[in-house]
Design an enzyme around this catalytic site. Structure first.
Site, PDB file in Angstrom:
ATOM      1  N   SER A 143      -9.594  -1.410   7.120  1.00  0.00           N
ATOM      2  CA  SER A 143      -9.154  -1.145   5.746  1.00  0.00           C
ATOM      3  C   SER A 143      -8.499  -2.307   5.023  1.00  0.00           C
ATOM      4  O   SER A 143      -8.261  -2.208   3.821  1.00  0.00           O
ATOM      5  CB  SER A 143      -8.186   0.030   5.731  1.00  0.00           C
ATOM      6  OG  SER A 143      -8.930   1.203   5.699  1.00  0.00           O
ATOM      7  N   LYS A 152       0.864  -1.187   0.000  1.00  0.00           N
ATOM      8  CA  LYS A 152       0.000   0.000   0.000  1.00  0.00           C
ATOM      9  C   LYS A 152       0.899   1.234   0.000  1.00  0.00           C
ATOM     10  O   LYS A 152       1.967   1.222   0.654  1.00  0.00           O
ATOM     11  CB  LYS A 152      -0.873  -0.055   1.253  1.00  0.00           C
ATOM     12  CG  LYS A 152      -1.962   0.997   1.349  1.00  0.00           C
ATOM     13  CD  LYS A 152      -2.842   0.705   2.565  1.00  0.00           C
ATOM     14  CE  LYS A 152      -3.933   1.710   2.789  1.00  0.00           C
ATOM     15  NZ  LYS A 152      -4.762   1.367   3.967  1.00  0.00           N
ATOM     16  N   SER A 177      -9.574   1.236   3.040  1.00  0.00           N
ATOM     17  CA  SER A 177      -8.757   2.063   2.177  1.00  0.00           C
ATOM     18  C   SER A 177      -7.689   1.286   1.407  1.00  0.00           C
ATOM     19  O   SER A 177      -7.051   1.839   0.529  1.00  0.00           O
ATOM     20  CB  SER A 177      -8.068   3.154   3.004  1.00  0.00           C
ATOM     21  OG  SER A 177      -7.232   2.563   3.993  1.00  0.00           O
TER      22      SER A 177
HETATM   23  N1  GLN Z   1     -12.869   3.367   6.862  1.00  0.00           N
HETATM   24  C1  GLN Z   1     -12.145   3.633   8.070  1.00  0.00           C
HETATM   25  C2  GLN Z   1     -11.718   5.064   8.107  1.00  0.00           C
HETATM   26  O1  GLN Z   1     -11.872   5.740   7.129  1.00  0.00           O
HETATM   27  C3  GLN Z   1     -10.993   2.694   8.227  1.00  0.00           C
HETATM   28  C4  GLN Z   1      -9.772   3.122   7.536  1.00  0.00           C
HETATM   29  C5  GLN Z   1      -8.591   2.250   7.791  1.00  0.00           C
HETATM   30  O2  GLN Z   1      -8.714   1.180   8.384  1.00  0.00           O
HETATM   31  N2  GLN Z   1      -7.426   2.748   7.380  1.00  0.00           N
HETATM   32  O3  GLN Z   1     -11.212   5.526   9.088  1.00  0.00           O
END
Ligand code: GLN
EC number: 6.3.5.7
Length: 504
Positions: free
Chosen positions: A164, A61, A140
Site C-alpha cells: 500500500s 495516513k 491504500s
Molecule cells: N491491496 C492490499 C490489500 O488490500 C494491500 C493493502 C495494504 O498494503 N494496506 O490488502
C-alpha cells in the site's frame, strides 16, 4: 527556500488541489503554526536544526493516530474518533520538529489497491491518460502519495501491509519505501493485519524519504513487534561483516527474479524494468537471474492471511468498545435491532465486509487446515526463497538456520523488478456504473509487492520514465521496485537513489 516559504507553498497547494481528495483534514494556517516554522527557520539559520525534518510538513495516513486531528481510517465506524494519544511515529516526528500537514485519505482500514473504498470518496491522481481520463492513485495509501506528488507536504507516512505504500508511489510517480518489518513502531497505528503491517514513507525523492525514515527508525518499547536495541545491533554488526560492508564501494550483484516476468506484464512495465537493469549494468553492477519459485503462490497466501488477521482485528468494532453505535434499538432480543449487526452493517464498507467474511471463513474449523495453515506454509516457503538468493543471510535467524539458508558469495545483494504489473487503470473502470474491474482483479495489482511483505523485507518503489526524451507526452512513467534482505534497508535506499528519476 526558507521553511516558511516551503510551508506556505504546501498550504497553497492544499487549497488548489483540494478536489483531488488526498487530505481529509488539514492543519489550519494558525499563528501558532507559523511561529513553529519561524522558530525552525531560526534554528536552521543558526546551524542548530532539531533534525532534517525540523519545520517541515508531514502528512499522515488517516489510520495513524493523532491527538489533535480525527483518525477515521476512512470508515463510518470511526467517524467521530479522536485518539487520546499520538502514535509513536507522530510523536517522534513532532519531537524532531516536523508539523502535521494533515491526515491523508485511504482505502477503508487500508484494504484496497486504488484508494476508492473510502467514506470520503476516491482519491484522485493528477495523472490522466491520453483521453484525459483520471487514473487511479493506487492504494491504500493513495492520499499520502497524491499529497506528496502535488507538493501538499514535504513527505508523508503511509502503511504497507501488502504493497500500500509502493503501489501508490508507482502510480503517482513518487518514491514509496516499506522498511523491514519491525523497524518502525506500529504503536498507535490502527491494525489491519499485524504480522504484515509496516509503516512506510513516501516522498518526492529518496533523500526526503531517508530523512523521515532516520527519525522513525527507532526502538519503541510500547510495540512488542518492534525490534529491540540488541536485535538492531545484531543486524548492524552483521552488515559490517567485511563481505557485506564492501558493497558500499564495490559493484553490486543485482538479482532479476525470473518468476516476475509474467506474460501479463504490460509492455511499459517490462520496458522500464529492462532499461533499469541495463542502466545498472552500465554503472558497473552485475546482473544475475534468480528463481523465487513460490512467488506465484504468494498472492493467494496473502489474500488468505491478511483477511484472516483483519477479521480478528476488526472484531472489536462492536459499538461497545470501539465503533459508532447506530441510532435505534440495540437490544439483542429485539427483532428490529441487534447492536453488533447494526454497528458493523452500517459502519463498514463493502470491501471491509468482504475481507471480514473471507477471514472468518478461512479461520473457521472446517477450513482452517485447507486455507489458513496452508497459507502459513506458503509464507514460510516465500521467506526461504528469498533467503536462498540473497548474499546476506537473514540476520535474525539463529546462526545455524541462517547458515543453511544463506547462499553466501553466490547470492545477490538486491532484487530489482517492477512494482506493478501494469500502469494505473482509469478510476472510471474501477467504480461507478462503468466499472469493469472486479475486486479480484484489483487484488492482482499486488502480485509483485506481497512477496516482500510476507517475508518482512525492505522494499522501495522508485519512479523511472521510458520513451521519447523530447516529448513527455510519449513518456511512460513506471515504478521500479528494489527489494533487499531483512535489515538491509540502507542498501535498498542506496540502489533506489541510483535509479530515481532516470529517463531510460
Ligand atoms: N491491496 C492490499 C490489500 O488490500 C494491500 C493493502 C495494504 O498494503 N494496506 O490488502
Amino acid at each position: 527556500m526558507s521553511l516558511l516559504r516551503e510551508a506556505e507553498r504546501c498550504f497553497a497547494n492544499q487549497g488548489s488541489h483540494a478536489a483531488l481528495n488526498a487530505l481529509i483534514t488539514t492543519l489550519h494556517q494558525s499563528g501558532q503554526w507559523l511561529e513553529r516554522v519561524k522558530d525552525a527557520d531560526a534554528r536552521r539559520t543558526r546551524g542548530t536544526p532539531k533534525s532534517k525534518v525540523d519545520g517541515r510538513l508531514i502528512a499522515f495516513k488517516d489510520n495513524i493516530c493523532t491527538r489533535d486531528l480525527p483518525t477515521t481510517c476512512a470508515s463510518n465506524t470511526l467517524d467521530k474518533f479522536i485518539s487520546p494519544f499520538n502514535a509513536t511515529v507522530v510523536q517522534q516526528l513532532q519531537d524532531a520538529g516536523a508539523l502535521i500537514a494533515g491526515k491523508a485519505n485511504l482505502d477503508e482500514f487500508g484494504m484496497g489497491s486504488h484508494s476508492i473504498h473510502s467514506k470520503f470518496g476516491p482519491v484522485r491522481s493528477l495523472r490522466c491518460d491520453h483521453d484525459a481520463e483520471s487514473l487511479s492513485a493506487g492504494g491504500s495509501s493513495g492520499g499520502s502519495a497524491v499529497a506528496v506528488a502535488t507538493a501538499q507536504c514535504y513527505a508523508s507516512l503511509g502503511t504497507d501491509t501488502g504493497g500500500s505504500v509502493r503501489l501508490p508511489a508507482a502510480y503517482t510517480g513518487t518514491v514509496g519505501f516499506k522498511p523491514s518489518y519491525g523497524l518502525v513502531s506500529r504503536w498507535g497505528v490502527v491494525a489491519y493485519a499485524n504480522s504484515l503491517d509496516t509503516v512506510g514513507v513516501l516522498g518526492s525523492d529518496v533523500s526526503s524519504v531517508r530523512n523521515v525514515f532516520d527519525i522513525v527508525n527507532q526502538h519503541d518499547p510500547r510495540d512488542p513487534t518492534n525490534l529491540s536495541p540488541s536485535s538492531r545491533s545484531r543486524i548492524d554488526s552483521h552488515l559490517r561483516m567485511p563481505a557485506l560492508a564492501s558493497r558500499v564501494t564495490s559493484s553490486l550483484k543485482i538479482g532479476i527474479p525470473l518468476e516476475y516476468n509474467i506474460s501479463e506484464l504490460a509492455p511499459s512495465s517490462r520496458r522500464a524494468w529492462s532499461r533499469s537493469l541495463a542502466y545498472l549494468r552500465q554503472q558497473g553492477h552485475t546482473l544475475h537471474t534468480v528463481s523465487l519459485p513460490t512467488t506465484k503462490l504468494a498472492l493467494s497466501a496473502y489474500y488468505v492471511l491478511a483477511p484472516a488477521e483483519a477479521s480478528s482485528n476488526l472484531a472489536k468494532y462492536d459499538g461497545v468498545r470501539y465503533g459508532n453505535r447506530p441510532e435505534g434499538p440495540d437490544n439483542i432480543t429485539s427483532t428490529e435491532g441487534c447492536l453488533y449487526a447494526n454497528t458493523r452493517g452500517e459502519g463498514f464498507g463493502s470491501e471491509v465486509k468482504r475481507r471480514i467474511l473471507l477471514g472468518a471463513f478461512s479461520l473457521s474449523a472446517d477450513s482452517m487446515d485447507n486455507y489458513f495453515i496452508q497459507a502459513q506454509r506458503i509464507r514460510r516457503l516465500v521467506q526461504h526463497d528469498f533467503n536462498a538468493v540473497f548474499r546476506a543471510c537473514q540476520p535474525l535467524n539463529s546462526p545455524g538456520l541462517g547458515k543453511n539458508l544463506d547462499s553466501g558469495e553466490a547470492g545477490v545483494d538486491v532484487l530489482v523488478c517492477p512494482t506493478a504489473p501494469s500502469p494505473p487503470p482509469r478510476i472510471s473502470s474501477l467504480m461507478g456504473h462503468g466499472a469493469t474491474t472486479s475486486s479480484l482483479e484489483a487484488y492482482v495489482n499486488d502480485i509483485f509487492t506481497v512477496p516482500a511483505s510476507l517475508a518482512g523485507l525492505p522494499a522501495i518503489s522508485v519512479p523511472v520514465t521510458t520513451g521519447s526524451a523530447k516529448n513527455s507526452e510519449d513518456s511512460d512513467l513506471a515504478g521500479i521496485q528494489v527489494i533487499g534482505q531483512y535489515g538491509d534497508d540502507g542498501l535498498v535506499l542506496k540502489v533506489a537513489e541510483l535509479l530515481e528519476g532516470k529517463h531510460l
